[in-house]
Design a protein around this motif. Structure first.
Motif, short mmCIF file in Angstrom:
data_model
loop_
_atom_site.label_atom_id
_atom_site.label_comp_id
_atom_site.label_asym_id
_atom_site.label_seq_id
_atom_site.Cartn_x
_atom_site.Cartn_y
_atom_site.Cartn_z
N GLY A 113 -5.57 10.43 32.38
CA GLY A 113 -4.41 10.14 33.22
C GLY A 113 -3.63 8.92 32.80
N TRP A 114 -4.21 8.06 31.98
CA TRP A 114 -3.48 6.87 31.55
C TRP A 114 -3.55 6.61 30.04
N ASP A 115 -4.17 7.47 29.29
CA ASP A 115 -4.25 7.32 27.84
C ASP A 115 -2.84 7.27 27.25
N GLY A 116 -2.52 6.23 26.52
CA GLY A 116 -1.17 6.05 26.00
C GLY A 116 -0.89 6.72 24.68
N ASN A 117 -1.91 7.26 24.01
CA ASN A 117 -1.62 7.91 22.73
C ASN A 117 -1.75 9.42 22.80
N ALA A 118 -1.81 9.96 24.03
CA ALA A 118 -1.80 11.41 24.26
C ALA A 118 -2.89 12.14 23.46
N ASN A 119 -4.05 11.51 23.35
CA ASN A 119 -5.13 12.11 22.58
C ASN A 119 -6.21 12.72 23.46
N LEU A 120 -6.27 12.33 24.72
CA LEU A 120 -7.34 12.79 25.61
C LEU A 120 -6.79 13.81 26.60
N THR A 121 -7.55 14.90 26.80
CA THR A 121 -7.08 15.90 27.76
C THR A 121 -7.99 16.06 28.97
N ALA A 122 -9.30 15.78 28.82
CA ALA A 122 -10.20 15.96 29.96
C ALA A 122 -11.55 15.30 29.70
N ALA A 123 -12.20 14.98 30.80
CA ALA A 123 -13.60 14.51 30.77
C ALA A 123 -14.22 14.88 32.10
N ALA A 124 -15.44 15.35 32.05
CA ALA A 124 -16.13 15.75 33.27
C ALA A 124 -16.42 14.53 34.14
#
Length: 153
Positions: A31-42
């Motif tokens: 929700g706050w990653d600035g480099n648009a690399n993360l999409t999800a984590a359980a």
């Protein structure tokens, strides 16, 4: 080698404890990653100590294990990502928090790829600049500064 360690610093109008919870809970990071690399984590992967491992889905759809290598509750967390079941290729993400008062915190975000051994990752590593790190801090600040559900009447 100095270009292989990139940092950004910003003072955020939020308590260190609130900011740290957002960083230490991987499910909040996309929700706050600035480099648009993360999409999800359980959910349920909150980090508590060096040696913890949390798993994220990245933008390619692949999973990454993140091995916590530095930890001080409320102040410091750093991890080295890797492909699932593989050794880390040697790059590190670090977050340091310095309380400046009860509702103000200096946030330092560092990407260190001095130990990166995978030549195929060099271009992606070089794309992580002070500006991209600051974008993560800015987005983290926006979330940390917004009222949490427990703050609402």
């Amino acid at each position: 080698m100095s270009k292989r360690i990139v940092s950004a610093v910003r003072d955020v109008e939020a308590p260190a404890e609130r900011i740290f919870e957002l960083i230490a809970d991987p499910s909040s990071q996309p929700g706050w990653d600035g480099n648009a690399n993360l999409t999800a984590a359980a959910a349920g992967q909150r980090v508590h100590a060096v040696g913890d491992v949390f798993v994220m889905t990245i933008s390619t759809g692949d999973l990454r294990e993140n091995h916590v290598v530095e930890f001080a509750e409320g102040r410091l967390i750093a991890w080295k990502p890797s492909e699932v079941g593989k050794d880390t290729p040697g790059h590190l993400w670090r977050w340091e928090l310095e309380p400046l008062g009860p509702t103000r915190t200096r946030v330092t975000h560092t990407y260190d790829w001095t130990g990166l051994t995978d030549e195929n990752r060099i271009a992606r590593a070089e794309a992580n600049t002070g500006d991209t790190l600051l974008a993560s801090i800015d987005r983290l600040a926006a979330v940390a500064q917004s009222p949490s559900p427990s703050d609402r009447p």
